[in-house]
Write a protein that holds these residues in place. Sequence first.
Motif, short mmCIF file in Angstrom:
data_model
loop_
_atom_site.label_atom_id
_atom_site.label_comp_id
_atom_site.label_asym_id
_atom_site.label_seq_id
_atom_site.Cartn_x
_atom_site.Cartn_y
_atom_site.Cartn_z
N LEU A 68 0.81 -1.22 0.00
CA LEU A 68 0.00 0.00 0.00
C LEU A 68 0.85 1.27 0.00
O LEU A 68 0.34 2.35 -0.30
N ARG A 69 2.11 1.16 0.40
CA ARG A 69 3.00 2.33 0.39
C ARG A 69 4.35 1.95 -0.20
O ARG A 69 4.85 0.84 0.07
N LEU A 80 7.95 7.50 1.99
CA LEU A 80 6.93 6.50 1.71
C LEU A 80 5.66 7.20 1.26
O LEU A 80 5.21 8.17 1.88
N GLY A 82 1.62 6.59 -0.50
CA GLY A 82 0.54 5.66 -0.82
C GLY A 82 0.58 5.29 -2.30
O GLY A 82 0.80 6.15 -3.15
N VAL A 83 0.35 4.01 -2.58
CA VAL A 83 0.46 3.57 -3.98
C VAL A 83 -0.53 4.29 -4.90
O VAL A 83 -0.28 4.41 -6.10
N PHE A 84 -1.63 4.82 -4.33
CA PHE A 84 -2.60 5.50 -5.19
C PHE A 84 -2.11 6.87 -5.66
O PHE A 84 -2.74 7.51 -6.50
N SER A 85 -0.98 7.31 -5.10
CA SER A 85 -0.33 8.53 -5.61
C SER A 85 0.94 8.21 -6.38
O SER A 85 1.77 9.08 -6.62
N THR A 86 1.13 6.96 -6.75
CA THR A 86 2.30 6.56 -7.54
C THR A 86 1.86 5.65 -8.69
O THR A 86 0.74 5.14 -8.70
N ARG A 87 2.80 5.41 -9.60
CA ARG A 87 2.54 4.46 -10.69
C ARG A 87 3.17 3.11 -10.39
O ARG A 87 3.38 2.29 -11.29
N ARG A 91 0.32 -2.85 -6.03
CA ARG A 91 -0.89 -2.16 -5.58
C ARG A 91 -2.00 -3.20 -5.51
O ARG A 91 -1.85 -4.29 -6.05
N PRO A 92 -3.11 -2.88 -4.84
CA PRO A 92 -4.12 -3.93 -4.61
C PRO A 92 -4.65 -4.59 -5.89
O PRO A 92 -4.80 -5.81 -5.94
#
Lengths: 136, 136
Positions: A68-69, A80, A82-87, A91-92
């Motif tokens: 998740l991070r 670190l 959150g994966v939702f702010s990265t490419r 990720r889930p």
Amino acid sequence: MRGYLVRPIGVIRSEIKRRKDAPRFYTEGAPNATLKVDAKYIAGLERMKVGDEIIVITWLHLAHRGVLRVHPRGDASRPLTGVFSTRSPDRPNPLGLHRAKVLRIKRKRLRIGPIEAIDGTPVIDIKPVVEEANDS
Amino acid sequence: MRGYLVRPIGVIRSEIKRRKDAPRFYTEGAPNATLKVDAKYIAGLERMKVGDEIIVITWLHLAHRGVLRVHPRGDASRPLTGVFSTRSPDRPNPLGLHRAKVLRIKRKRLRIGPIEAIDGTPVIDIKPVVEEANDS
């Protein structure tokens, strides 16, 4: 929690064979590749043409879904995030978005590129880039 | 054919309640909406901030997965076109790509918009827009 079954509609055939050999983004020296569409989905390619800009959506089958991070771009000096702010591929639901151009169409084989996806990566959708809305 | 299980990481709460009331694209008068992230994925939001441009990937749960060709925008005067050259929600894996801005963050509730997704639409991923590459 309930889920949905994603069925691959095709697969990427690329000279990139391992995750560590893949560029992090298609602008970073990615090669062209072949998108082999499964025979039963060929009608979905109708009216696609050479020169079209497309978004290939892949299932990044080598990714780790429990993450998740991450440190962005694997750089430990970056905080670190959150994966939702990265490419990050980890990720889930490991979906990849790849913008590419259609270079050749031969029935169910699309030559496309550049694209950083690894050989064997399942393709789950293809969409046209919608330029006027700056959405891809 | 093998498949993969997509697990929703959140859900859209919107004033748009029915498919026929949804604009066809976010530029066509779509409202703002709330993206409720499931508690167990909150760490994935770390460092996201108001003003970020994101791509929300949804699972268009009301779509018809058996459709491979459509008349674009439902206009019968336009020739049948493979779904992979259209943004039709009806397609083998009904993924929606929605570019939106983060307007407010309140723990696990993101206020975002504009977005044409219907109330109750499962969200399966969130990615940052990567502007320098004109990829979203």
